[in-house]
Design a protein around this motif. Structure first.
Motif: not given
Length: 315
Positions: A40-52
């Motif tokens: 969850i941590a890896v997916l969530g933080n990569f999602t934040i980076l991708f969206i920004v």
């Protein structure tokens, strides 16, 4: 496989990590929630980076700091959790001395970096609320870059003494570390020397970083609250304070586990070792899991972009 009980050696080339001593029979079961949290941590933080990265409207100071926080969370959790899971799943307990010192540096460096990023985000909220008309002129790209560089340099420099001090001590007792990662105190306790300087430096680093960062955050929010209470209507006050909720939740997610962990290790002498280590595991995963959830739910721009991604996939 090395003999885990050997003790007659000098300055070993490898250490043995025990994982969670006393709960070896439950390692497989314990690994399930920790693996899920890490995913969850890896997916969530990569999602934040991708969206920004993909959304030009998010290329502002607050979201640059948020990306720094996401990278810090990824590095901090990846520094320890894969090794923990390899211990649980494959009984891979050995770690070289150089890898141990590298892990030690990354853990202490990025822990301090997370705290510094939260200070930078507090300053961002202070400028946005107390000086909204001057926001773009105060937080220019060059100022944001200098803040980011200061945060990185401070945490990187303050973490250097940890592996340097650990390297200088002679080790002649045991190479068994009753933990799942190479924490500074866990390693230097194995040295056959007076390690008070290591203990003193660790306490100095903790108090100076947390104390200084806590002070700056408190000053920022004192000014923010004064500005909020001067607003004419209740709705305006609530709306303005609502822009700080995500940041306040991120602060609590980092500092409360950190404070609890530090107090338990220093004063919980009667607490079982396996419980202390479980608390440490949670401490290493709690902020990386919660931060993307907090900002994904509370930040309108990120939440809107997430909804767009899901609706496009469905259609």
């Amino acid at each position: 496989m090395s003999d885990f009980n050997r003790t007659d050696f000098t300055n070993p080339s490898t250490f043995i990590l025990l994982g969670i001593p006393g709960l070896e029979a439950a390692h497989i079961w314990i690994s399930i929630p920790f693996c899920a949290m890490y995913a969850i941590a890896v997916l969530g933080n990569f999602t934040i980076l991708f969206i920004v990265k993909r959304e030009p409207g998010l290329h502002g100071p607050m979201f640059f700091f948020l990306c720094m926080l996401a990278v810090s969370d990824l590095v901090l959790s990846t520094s320890t959790l894969p090794k923990l899971l390899s211990i649980f799943w494959f009984n891979s307990r050995e770690i070289s001395f150089s890898a141990c010192l590298t892990q030690m540096y990354f853990v202490h460096s990025f822990s301090g970096m997370e705290s510094g990023i939260l200070v930078a985000m507090a300053f961002d909220r202070f400028v946005a609320i107390c000086h909204p008309l001057r926001y773009s002129t105060i937080l220019t790209n060059s100022v944001v870059a200098k803040i980011c560089l200061t945060v990185v340099l401070r945490s990187g420099i303050l973490a250097i003494p940890y592996p340097l001090l650990a390297r200088r001590w002679p080790y002649c007792r045991t190479n068994i570390i009753p933990h799942f990662y190479c924490g500074h105190i866990s390693v230097v306790k194995l040295a056959c020397a007076d390690i008070r300087i290591s203990s003193y430096y660790g306490l100095f680093d903790l108090l100076s970083v947390i104390g200084m960062d806590g002070f700056f955050i408190a000053v920022s929010y004192t000014q923010i609250l004064r500005a909020i209470f001067r607003l004419p209507t209740k709705d305006a006050r609530l709306k303005t304070f609502g822009t700080c909720i995500s940041h306040l939740c991120a602060i609590l997610a980092l500092y409360i586990p950190d404070l609890f962990f530090s107090l338990m290790y220093r004063f919980g002498h009667n607490v079982p070792l396996h419980f202390l280590i479980l608390i440490t595991c949670v401490y290493h995963l709690f902020p990386p899991v919660l931060h993307p959830i907090i900002y994904g739910v509370r930040t309108k721009q990120i939440r809107g972009r997430l909804l767009q991604l899901f609706t496009h996939k469905k259609t």
